[in-house]
Design a protein around this motif. Structure first.
Motif, PDB file in Angstrom:
ATOM      1  N   LYS A 166      38.669  27.219  32.338  1.00  0.00           N
ATOM      2  CA  LYS A 166      39.800  27.555  33.208  1.00  0.00           C
ATOM      3  C   LYS A 166      39.290  28.324  34.425  1.00  0.00           C
ATOM      4  CE  LYS A 166      42.230  29.942  30.200  1.00  0.00           C
ATOM      5  NZ  LYS A 166      43.251  30.555  29.325  1.00  0.00           N
ATOM      6  N   PHE A 167      39.513  27.743  35.608  1.00  0.00           N
ATOM      7  CA  PHE A 167      39.120  28.390  36.854  1.00  0.00           C
ATOM      8  C   PHE A 167      40.360  28.786  37.648  1.00  0.00           C
ATOM      9  CE2 PHE A 167      35.356  25.692  36.077  1.00  0.00           C
ATOM     10  CZ  PHE A 167      34.352  26.632  36.224  1.00  0.00           C
ATOM     11  N   TYR A 168      40.297  29.973  38.246  1.00  0.00           N
ATOM     12  CA  TYR A 168      41.346  30.406  39.169  1.00  0.00           C
ATOM     13  C   TYR A 168      40.692  30.731  40.505  1.00  0.00           C
ATOM     14  CZ  TYR A 168      45.467  32.626  41.139  1.00  0.00           C
ATOM     15  OH  TYR A 168      46.536  32.919  41.956  1.00  0.00           O
ATOM     16  N   LEU A 169      41.090  30.018  41.559  1.00  0.00           N
ATOM     17  CA  LEU A 169      40.551  30.251  42.895  1.00  0.00           C
ATOM     18  C   LEU A 169      41.446  31.255  43.607  1.00  0.00           C
ATOM     19  CD1 LEU A 169      39.190  27.605  41.971  1.00  0.00           C
ATOM     20  CD2 LEU A 169      39.235  26.852  44.341  1.00  0.00           C
ATOM     21  N   ASN A 170      40.887  32.395  43.921  1.00  0.00           N
ATOM     22  CA  ASN A 170      41.657  33.488  44.508  1.00  0.00           C
ATOM     23  C   ASN A 170      41.337  33.653  45.996  1.00  0.00           C
ATOM     24  OD1 ASN A 170      43.552  35.594  44.252  1.00  0.00           O
ATOM     25  ND2 ASN A 170      41.912  37.105  44.209  1.00  0.00           N
ATOM     26  N   ILE A 171      42.368  33.797  46.817  1.00  0.00           N
ATOM     27  CA  ILE A 171      42.181  34.034  48.248  1.00  0.00           C
ATOM     28  C   ILE A 171      43.098  35.160  48.695  1.00  0.00           C
ATOM     29  CG2 ILE A 171      41.412  31.710  48.860  1.00  0.00           C
ATOM     30  CD1 ILE A 171      44.297  31.091  49.710  1.00  0.00           C
ATOM     31  N   SER A 172      42.749  35.767  49.808  1.00  0.00           N
ATOM     32  CA  SER A 172      43.555  36.856  50.345  1.00  0.00           C
ATOM     33  C   SER A 172      44.769  36.310  51.093  1.00  0.00           C
ATOM     34  CB  SER A 172      42.715  37.706  51.302  1.00  0.00           C
ATOM     35  OG  SER A 172      42.403  36.966  52.473  1.00  0.00           O
ATOM     36  N   PHE A 173      45.717  37.175  51.343  1.00  0.00           N
ATOM     37  CA  PHE A 173      46.906  36.831  52.120  1.00  0.00           C
ATOM     38  C   PHE A 173      46.503  36.327  53.499  1.00  0.00           C
ATOM     39  CE2 PHE A 173      50.275  37.956  55.126  1.00  0.00           C
ATOM     40  CZ  PHE A 173      51.406  37.430  54.514  1.00  0.00           C
ATOM     41  N   TRP A 225      39.520  33.217  31.564  1.00  0.00           N
ATOM     42  CA  TRP A 225      39.722  32.824  32.957  1.00  0.00           C
ATOM     43  C   TRP A 225      38.475  33.159  33.766  1.00  0.00           C
ATOM     44  CZ3 TRP A 225      43.077  29.695  35.084  1.00  0.00           C
ATOM     45  CH2 TRP A 225      44.316  29.489  34.463  1.00  0.00           C
ATOM     46  N   CYS A 226      37.980  32.191  34.494  1.00  0.00           N
ATOM     47  CA  CYS A 226      36.895  32.429  35.442  1.00  0.00           C
ATOM     48  C   CYS A 226      37.525  32.477  36.830  1.00  0.00           C
ATOM     49  CB  CYS A 226      35.855  31.312  35.366  1.00  0.00           C
ATOM     50  SG  CYS A 226      34.530  31.483  36.581  1.00  0.00           S
ATOM     51  N   LEU A 238      30.031  26.368  44.652  1.00  0.00           N
ATOM     52  CA  LEU A 238      28.708  26.459  44.037  1.00  0.00           C
ATOM     53  C   LEU A 238      28.754  27.252  42.738  1.00  0.00           C
ATOM     54  CD1 LEU A 238      26.390  27.159  47.132  1.00  0.00           C
ATOM     55  CD2 LEU A 238      26.763  24.982  45.944  1.00  0.00           C
ATOM     56  N   ASN A 239      29.488  28.345  42.749  1.00  0.00           N
ATOM     57  CA  ASN A 239      29.524  29.197  41.555  1.00  0.00           C
ATOM     58  C   ASN A 239      30.403  28.614  40.451  1.00  0.00           C
ATOM     59  OD1 ASN A 239      27.995  31.971  41.786  1.00  0.00           O
ATOM     60  ND2 ASN A 239      28.728  31.458  43.832  1.00  0.00           N
ATOM     61  N   ALA A 240      31.384  27.828  40.810  1.00  0.00           N
ATOM     62  CA  ALA A 240      32.177  27.141  39.789  1.00  0.00           C
ATOM     63  C   ALA A 240      31.290  26.148  39.036  1.00  0.00           C
ATOM     64  CB  ALA A 240      33.357  26.415  40.428  1.00  0.00           C
ATOM     65  N   ILE A 241      30.505  25.379  39.777  1.00  0.00           N
ATOM     66  CA  ILE A 241      29.608  24.404  39.146  1.00  0.00           C
ATOM     67  C   ILE A 241      28.552  25.125  38.317  1.00  0.00           C
ATOM     68  CG2 ILE A 241      27.905  22.592  39.564  1.00  0.00           C
ATOM     69  CD1 ILE A 241      29.488  21.896  42.120  1.00  0.00           C
ATOM     70  N   ARG A 242      28.001  26.194  38.844  1.00  0.00           N
ATOM     71  CA  ARG A 242      26.997  26.957  38.099  1.00  0.00           C
ATOM     72  C   ARG A 242      27.564  27.488  36.794  1.00  0.00           C
ATOM     73  NH1 ARG A 242      25.237  30.464  43.408  1.00  0.00           N
ATOM     74  NH2 ARG A 242      23.634  29.056  44.251  1.00  0.00           N
TER      75      ARG A 242
END
Length: 281
Positions: A166-173, A225-226, A238-242
């Protein structure tokens, strides 16, 4: 049984090379470095898929995140060189009238990978943890019921031998606002915009609270959760694949290349102690 773990390391190409060759002045990685590193990882993904096919394994990868976080592009990066007959991306539309009366997880379970297959979910059953609550597409009772079931559902998948991430991609406002404006100007990306995107941006603080609740209640030891800092999409990819490659012992793994992940980009949430109960959801 091995559960996903974040192995943090500085033994990564971006820290071994001259920094001016890796990073731009704004701190994001340069395209040339990214393309070179991505290609090296693509060879490993192809090895992984061969191992999955040869051994009848099943790999399910969930991607969640706010609008414009880069879920689709990250999945595309994973699938660049994979055999499309044995790897697919699933982005379910809103449920129809029949599906609304089904068990909530039912239409998602239909998409679970078969033997030798890789499936990527571009959003998943975690819609009920976030967007459905934000816009009133589910009731508070349904939201609470989701949390009573989700950990048990995921534990059953893993118990049946499915490799689950499970990946969660986090970004700022600010990043989200910038990307929305970029889509407005780009005729190739206009189709991605909807009124809901702007409303989601306005509801950013609500999403944050629901995200943290999701990490707390469904970040288990067996299905953590990653979280990826996706303000720099390339570093996140890159880090998701790693992370994925580091947590699967496939044949022929290049252990000199797959050494771990960047602590600046990756955070792991696996401290859930609710025993699948959620009386306070």
């Amino acid at each position: 049984m091995h559960y996903p773990t974040a192995h943090y390391t500085k033994d990564l190409p971006e820290y071994q090379k001259k920094q001016t060759k890796v990073f731009k002045k704004n701190g994001k990685i340069k395209t040339k470095f990214y393309e070179e590193e991505s290609l090296r990882l693509q060879y490993e993904l192809v090895k992984l898929q061969k191992w999955i096919i040869d051994n009848d394994k099943r790999l399910l990868v969930i991607f969640e995140g706010m609008d414009t976080a880069g879920k689709s592009s990250t999945i595309k990066e994973f699938m660049n060189y994979l055999n499309p007959r044995e790897a697919r991306s699933v982005a379910l539309p809103k449920p129809n009238s029949k599906e609304l009366k089904q068990w909530y997880f039912q239409r998602h379970i239909k998409q679970i990978p078969n033997a030798g297959e890789i499936v990527f979910f571009d959003r998943s059953w975690y819609n009920r943890a976030g967007i459905e609550m934000v816009f009133g597409f589910c009731t508070k009772a349904q939201h609470k019921h989701f949390y009573r079931q989700v950990n048990g559902v995921e534990e059953m998948l893993i118990d049946d031998g499915i490799l689950f991430f499970k990946f969660y991609l986090n970004i700022s406002f600010e990043t989200q606002e910038k990307r929305l404006k970029q889509r407005e100007k780009d005729p190739l990306k206009n189709w991605k915009l909807s009124e809901l995107d702007y409303k989601s941006h306005e509801a950013y603080p609500v999403y944050e609270k629901l995200r943290d609740k999701m990490f707390r209640l469904s970040g288990t030891k067996y299905a953590p959760w990653c979280e990826l800092d996706a303000n720099d999409k390339k570093r996140a990819r890159l880090n998701a694949i790693r992370f994925l490659l580091d947590n699967i012992d496939y044949d022929g793994k290049n252990r000199e290349l797959i050494t771990g992940v960047d602590k600046k980009i990756v955070a792991l949430y696996n401290k859930n102690a609710s025993n699948n109960k959620c009386s306070n959801a």
